[in-house]
Write a protein that holds these residues in place. Sequence first.
Motif, PDB file in Angstrom:
ATOM      1  N   SER A 126       0.767  -1.265  -0.118  1.00 31.57           N
ATOM      2  CA  SER A 126       0.045   0.241   0.107  1.00 31.57           C
ATOM      3  C   SER A 126       1.012   1.309  -0.173  1.00 31.57           C
ATOM      4  O   SER A 126       0.330   2.520  -0.234  1.00 31.57           O
ATOM      5  CB  SER A 126      -0.963   0.078   1.317  1.00 31.57           C
ATOM      6  N   SER A 127       2.225   1.129   0.405  1.00 30.93           N
ATOM      7  CA  SER A 127       3.199   2.174   0.419  1.00 30.93           C
ATOM      8  C   SER A 127       3.752   2.545  -0.860  1.00 30.93           C
ATOM      9  O   SER A 127       4.859   3.459  -0.740  1.00 30.93           O
ATOM     10  CB  SER A 127       3.857   2.272   1.691  1.00 30.93           C
ATOM     11  N   LEU A 128       3.606   1.675  -1.667  1.00 31.22           N
ATOM     12  CA  LEU A 128       4.706   1.806  -2.808  1.00 31.22           C
ATOM     13  C   LEU A 128       4.465   2.735  -3.767  1.00 31.22           C
ATOM     14  O   LEU A 128       5.473   3.183  -4.644  1.00 31.22           O
ATOM     15  CB  LEU A 128       4.656   0.278  -3.606  1.00 31.22           C
ATOM     16  N   GLY A 129       3.432   3.404  -3.912  1.00 34.04           N
ATOM     17  CA  GLY A 129       3.145   4.254  -4.765  1.00 34.04           C
ATOM     18  C   GLY A 129       3.261   3.917  -6.381  1.00 34.04           C
ATOM     19  O   GLY A 129       3.553   4.506  -7.347  1.00 34.04           O
ATOM     20  N   LEU A 130       2.724   2.743  -6.884  1.00 35.59           N
ATOM     21  CA  LEU A 130       2.648   2.224  -8.113  1.00 35.59           C
ATOM     22  C   LEU A 130       1.559   2.888  -8.939  1.00 35.59           C
ATOM     23  O   LEU A 130       0.708   3.706  -8.477  1.00 35.59           O
ATOM     24  CB  LEU A 130       2.257   0.654  -7.852  1.00 35.59           C
ATOM     25  N   PRO A 131       1.515   2.546 -10.108  1.00 32.34           N
ATOM     26  CA  PRO A 131       0.547   3.029 -11.064  1.00 32.34           C
ATOM     27  C   PRO A 131      -0.885   3.443 -10.455  1.00 32.34           C
ATOM     28  O   PRO A 131      -1.128   2.159 -10.106  1.00 32.34           O
ATOM     29  CB  PRO A 131       0.595   2.484 -12.444  1.00 32.34           C
ATOM     30  N   ALA A 132      -1.635   4.286 -10.596  1.00 32.83           N
ATOM     31  CA  ALA A 132      -2.865   4.444  -9.867  1.00 32.83           C
ATOM     32  C   ALA A 132      -3.996   3.323 -10.754  1.00 32.83           C
ATOM     33  O   ALA A 132      -4.877   3.137  -9.802  1.00 32.83           O
ATOM     34  CB  ALA A 132      -3.562   5.655 -10.260  1.00 32.83           C
ATOM     35  N   ASN A 133      -3.747   3.007 -11.793  1.00 39.56           N
ATOM     36  CA  ASN A 133      -4.572   2.035 -12.440  1.00 39.56           C
ATOM     37  C   ASN A 133      -4.314   0.568 -12.303  1.00 39.56           C
ATOM     38  O   ASN A 133      -4.786  -0.337 -12.868  1.00 39.56           O
ATOM     39  CB  ASN A 133      -4.568   2.165 -14.005  1.00 39.56           C
ATOM     40  N   TRP A 134      -3.456   0.177 -11.391  1.00 30.87           N
ATOM     41  CA  TRP A 134      -3.011  -1.017 -10.713  1.00 30.87           C
ATOM     42  C   TRP A 134      -3.939  -1.411  -9.641  1.00 30.87           C
ATOM     43  O   TRP A 134      -3.723  -0.802  -8.655  1.00 30.87           O
ATOM     44  CB  TRP A 134      -1.486  -1.284 -10.585  1.00 30.87           C
ATOM     45  N   ARG A 135      -4.616  -2.462  -9.625  1.00 34.20           N
ATOM     46  CA  ARG A 135      -5.534  -2.677  -8.494  1.00 34.20           C
ATOM     47  C   ARG A 135      -4.884  -3.929  -7.879  1.00 34.20           C
ATOM     48  O   ARG A 135      -4.323  -4.791  -8.335  1.00 34.20           O
ATOM     49  CB  ARG A 135      -6.672  -3.287  -9.084  1.00 34.20           C
ATOM     50  N   LEU A 136      -4.865  -3.712  -6.427  1.00 34.26           N
ATOM     51  CA  LEU A 136      -4.098  -4.687  -5.661  1.00 34.26           C
ATOM     52  C   LEU A 136      -4.997  -5.832  -5.479  1.00 34.26           C
ATOM     53  O   LEU A 136      -6.286  -5.725  -5.016  1.00 34.26           O
ATOM     54  CB  LEU A 136      -3.781  -4.056  -4.319  1.00 34.26           C
TER      55      LEU A 136
END
Length: 203
Positions: free
Chosen positions: A174-184
Motif C-alpha cells: 500500500s505504500s509503494l506508490g505504483l501506477p494508479a490504475n493497478w489494482r491490488l
Amino acid sequence: MSKRPGGAPRAAQRPHGGQGQLRIIGGEWRSRRFAFPDGPGLRPTPDRVRETLFNWLAAYVPGARVLDPFAGSGALFLEALSRGASAGLALDTNAEAAAALRGHLGTLQCDSGQVLLTDALRYLEGQPPAPFDLVFLDPPFHQDLLQNACSLLEERGWLAKDAWVYTESEAAPSSLGLPANWRLHREKKAGAVNYALWQREEP
C-alpha cells in the motif's frame, strides 16, 4: 513450446563462486532441480511463496507472455514456462546468472524463453516487441528499482490491457506508490518480504 518431455538430462553443475539450488514446483518440469550462482542482491523467491503465487495465477499462466526484468536465479521465469506460458523474456545484469539460466533452458530444450544480459531500467525505456500478460518484479531491495520499473512498464506500453504484475518489496504494497490504475489483488508477507499481485486496468 518446444521441449523434450521427461527425458532431458539434468543441468550441468558449472563451477562458480558460490551456488544455490532451485526446484521447479509444478507443470511440465515439476521437481526438476537446478543450480544458480550466488550474487549481490540475488534473493530467490522461496518455494512456499512461489507456490502461493502460482495458485493465485493458475488460470492466467497458460498461454501468457511473461516478462522477468530482474530474473536472478530464474525461479519465477522457469516456473511460468513449466506451467504453460507461451513465451518469456528474462533480463539480468549478472553475467553468471544469465548464463546459468540460458543453460537451464537449453537443458530443458525450451526455445520459448529468451535471456538477455542487460540493465532492466534501461531496457524498459525502449519499446516492447509486444505487450506482456504477466510480469515478475523481484528486484534487489533498497535501490529504488521497483517503483521506477513499474512506471516504465506502464508508460512505455509493456503491459497488456489486463496484465498481472507480481511484486516483492521491503515495504508494504500500500505504500509503494505504483501506477494508479493497478489494482491490488492479493498480498502476503513472508519474513521481511512483502509480496503482492496486481492487475492492470485501463486508465
